[in-house]
Design a protein around this motif. Structure first.
Motif, PDB file in Angstrom:
ATOM      1  N   GLU A  82       0.833  -1.212   0.000  1.00 60.72           N
ATOM      2  CA  GLU A  82       0.000   0.000   0.000  1.00 60.72           C
ATOM      3  C   GLU A  82       0.863   1.255   0.000  1.00 60.72           C
ATOM      4  OE1 GLU A  82      -3.159   2.296   2.970  1.00 60.72           O
ATOM      5  OE2 GLU A  82      -2.629   0.204   3.331  1.00 60.72           O
ATOM      6  N   PHE A  83       1.900   1.288   0.838  1.00 65.81           N
ATOM      7  CA  PHE A  83       2.796   2.445   0.889  1.00 65.81           C
ATOM      8  C   PHE A  83       3.493   2.655  -0.455  1.00 65.81           C
ATOM      9  CE2 PHE A  83       3.319   1.641   5.695  1.00 65.81           C
ATOM     10  CZ  PHE A  83       2.274   2.492   5.978  1.00 65.81           C
ATOM     11  N   LEU A  84       3.972   1.570  -1.053  1.00 66.35           N
ATOM     12  CA  LEU A  84       4.685   1.673  -2.323  1.00 66.35           C
ATOM     13  C   LEU A  84       3.762   2.175  -3.428  1.00 66.35           C
ATOM     14  CD1 LEU A  84       6.775  -1.635  -2.174  1.00 66.35           C
ATOM     15  CD2 LEU A  84       7.612   0.695  -1.837  1.00 66.35           C
ATOM     16  N   ARG A  85       2.532   1.712  -3.441  1.00 64.81           N
ATOM     17  CA  ARG A  85       1.578   2.160  -4.459  1.00 64.81           C
ATOM     18  C   ARG A  85       1.254   3.641  -4.313  1.00 64.81           C
ATOM     19  NH1 ARG A  85      -2.645  -3.004  -4.595  1.00 64.81           N
ATOM     20  NH2 ARG A  85      -1.546  -4.177  -6.225  1.00 64.81           N
ATOM     21  N   ARG A  86       1.356   4.164  -3.088  1.00 67.72           N
ATOM     22  CA  ARG A  86       1.123   5.590  -2.853  1.00 67.72           C
ATOM     23  C   ARG A  86       2.323   6.438  -3.236  1.00 67.72           C
ATOM     24  NH1 ARG A  86      -1.273   5.684   3.114  1.00 67.72           N
ATOM     25  NH2 ARG A  86       0.838   6.426   3.427  1.00 67.72           N
ATOM     26  N   GLY A  87       3.435   5.782  -3.564  1.00 69.69           N
ATOM     27  CA  GLY A  87       4.636   6.517  -3.933  1.00 69.69           C
ATOM     28  C   GLY A  87       5.599   6.738  -2.787  1.00 69.69           C
ATOM     29  N   ASP A  88       5.302   6.184  -1.610  1.00 69.89           N
ATOM     30  CA  ASP A  88       6.201   6.326  -0.468  1.00 69.89           C
ATOM     31  C   ASP A  88       7.318   5.291  -0.541  1.00 69.89           C
ATOM     32  OD1 ASP A  88       4.648   8.359   0.638  1.00 69.89           O
ATOM     33  OD2 ASP A  88       3.339   6.924   1.647  1.00 69.89           O
ATOM     34  N   LYS A  89       8.389   5.564   0.189  1.00 66.07           N
ATOM     35  CA  LYS A  89       9.449   4.582   0.354  1.00 66.07           C
ATOM     36  C   LYS A  89       9.220   3.838   1.664  1.00 66.07           C
ATOM     37  CE  LYS A  89      13.022   6.713  -2.456  1.00 66.07           C
ATOM     38  NZ  LYS A  89      14.472   6.993  -2.573  1.00 66.07           N
ATOM     39  N   VAL A  90       9.829   2.678   1.780  1.00 64.93           N
ATOM     40  CA  VAL A  90       9.626   1.849   2.973  1.00 64.93           C
ATOM     41  C   VAL A  90      10.973   1.477   3.574  1.00 64.93           C
ATOM     42  CG1 VAL A  90       8.752  -0.341   3.875  1.00 64.93           C
ATOM     43  CG2 VAL A  90       7.435   0.913   2.153  1.00 64.93           C
ATOM     44  N   LYS A  91      11.099   1.736   4.872  1.00 68.72           N
ATOM     45  CA  LYS A  91      12.255   1.259   5.633  1.00 68.72           C
ATOM     46  C   LYS A  91      11.828  -0.033   6.312  1.00 68.72           C
ATOM     47  CE  LYS A  91      15.259   2.385   9.549  1.00 68.72           C
ATOM     48  NZ  LYS A  91      15.549   3.368  10.619  1.00 68.72           N
ATOM     49  N   LEU A  92      12.413  -1.138   5.882  1.00 64.21           N
ATOM     50  CA  LEU A  92      12.068  -2.448   6.431  1.00 64.21           C
ATOM     51  C   LEU A  92      13.103  -2.810   7.485  1.00 64.21           C
ATOM     52  CD1 LEU A  92      10.079  -4.767   6.217  1.00 64.21           C
ATOM     53  CD2 LEU A  92      11.476  -5.737   4.389  1.00 64.21           C
ATOM     54  N   LEU A  93      12.640  -2.958   8.712  1.00 64.44           N
ATOM     55  CA  LEU A  93      13.538  -3.167   9.850  1.00 64.44           C
ATOM     56  C   LEU A  93      13.216  -4.488  10.536  1.00 64.44           C
ATOM     57  CD1 LEU A  93      15.649  -2.026  11.932  1.00 64.44           C
ATOM     58  CD2 LEU A  93      13.694  -1.072  13.153  1.00 64.44           C
ATOM     59  N   LEU A  94      14.200  -5.371  10.590  1.00 63.93           N
ATOM     60  CA  LEU A  94      14.064  -6.607  11.358  1.00 63.93           C
ATOM     61  C   LEU A  94      14.802  -6.417  12.678  1.00 63.93           C
ATOM     62  CD1 LEU A  94      13.251  -9.760  11.281  1.00 63.93           C
ATOM     63  CD2 LEU A  94      15.703 -10.052  11.014  1.00 63.93           C
ATOM     64  N   ALA A  95      14.076  -6.475  13.783  1.00 63.37           N
ATOM     65  CA  ALA A  95      14.675  -6.246  15.098  1.00 63.37           C
ATOM     66  C   ALA A  95      14.705  -7.552  15.894  1.00 63.37           C
ATOM     67  CB  ALA A  95      13.880  -5.185  15.856  1.00 63.37           C
ATOM     68  N   TYR A  96      15.877  -7.868  16.434  1.00 66.50           N
ATOM     69  CA  TYR A  96      16.023  -9.055  17.279  1.00 66.50           C
ATOM     70  C   TYR A  96      15.718  -8.687  18.726  1.00 66.50           C
ATOM     71  CZ  TYR A  96      18.411 -11.410  13.406  1.00 66.50           C
ATOM     72  OH  TYR A  96      18.720 -11.983  12.202  1.00 66.50           O
ATOM     73  N   ARG A  97      15.008  -9.577  19.406  1.00 66.92           N
ATOM     74  CA  ARG A  97      14.674  -9.355  20.810  1.00 66.92           C
ATOM     75  C   ARG A  97      15.207 -10.508  21.657  1.00 66.92           C
ATOM     76  NH1 ARG A  97       8.264  -8.236  20.254  1.00 66.92           N
ATOM     77  NH2 ARG A  97       8.467 -10.269  19.245  1.00 66.92           N
ATOM     78  N   GLY A  98      15.725 -10.157  22.823  1.00 68.36           N
ATOM     79  CA  GLY A  98      16.153 -11.173  23.778  1.00 68.36           C
ATOM     80  C   GLY A  98      17.118 -12.182  23.188  1.00 68.36           C
TER      81      GLY A  98
END
Length: 204
Positions: free
Chosen positions: A108-124
């Motif tokens: 949805e964000f990409l179709r609107r023309g926005d860029k996306v920061k994809l963040l994988l966060a490790y926990r514990g």
């Protein structure tokens, strides 16, 4: 909104509701008196959009108004043209339902023309098995690859891996030509993956 002149046939002889150059309400005056007041101030008389019974006119510098309005519209177009960066955060233990929701949001964000920061966060203790998180990130990249370009390879920093996505430009392809071109062509190089980012981060 239009600038009015002495010979304006629509308002000549009528009574108008006048606003001064300082936004002061001057009440009802004749059209000719309003023109005279504007001329004495060295300004213009402009008819304003209104649903009132009497036409509403304002004394102003019409040239300056047009300049400011054009500048405002340029800035508005410029701000609309600049894509925003939306952040989507993933975790190694993400469930299928949440994964699908985030996948749809990215598209949805990409179709609107926005860029996306994809963040994988490790926990514990998830850092003990980083390959699980890397698999989740790669799975997401594969899920949105039809819509997304990878602007920067996945990069590991501390307890997270980050990559940036932008929308693919729509392209029309001739499928028959693509099939002919694909014959005898060497396999395409592998896309950047989270595992390569992980190894780079471990070396640092």
């Amino acid at each position: 909104m239009r600038q009015l002149r002495t010979g304006d046939r629509f308002l000549r002889g009528k009574t108008v509701r006048l606003i001064s150059q300082t936004n002061e309400q001057l009440g009802l005056v004749s059209f000719e008196s309003a023109l005279t007041m504007a001329a004495k101030a060295g300004l213009d008389l402009v008819e304003m959009p209104s649903k009132a019974d009497n036409p509403v006119c304002k004394i102003m510098d019409y040239g300056k108004f047009q300049f400011d309005e054009a500048k405002r519209q340029r800035e508005a177009r410029k701000s609309q043209a600049q894509p925003k960066v939306k952040e989507i955060k993933l975790h190694a233990n993400i469930d299928d339902n949440d994964f699908q929701i985030k996948c749809r949001r990215i598209i949805e964000f990409l179709r609107r023309g926005d860029k996306v920061k994809l963040l994988l966060a490790y926990r514990g203790r998830e850092m003990a098995h980083p390959e699980i998180g890397e698999a989740v990130l790669n799975r997401m990249l594969q899920a949105v690859e039809e819509f997304a370009n990878i602007d920067s390879p996945p990069k590991r920093l501390g307890r997270s891996i980050t990559t940036f996505l932008s929308a693919k430009s729509p392209q029309r392809k001739d499928k028959s030509k693509d099939k002919d071109k694909s014959k005898g062509k060497a396999p395409a190089a592998d896309k950047p993956s989270a595992s390569s980012a992980s190894s780079e981060g471990d070396k640092q």
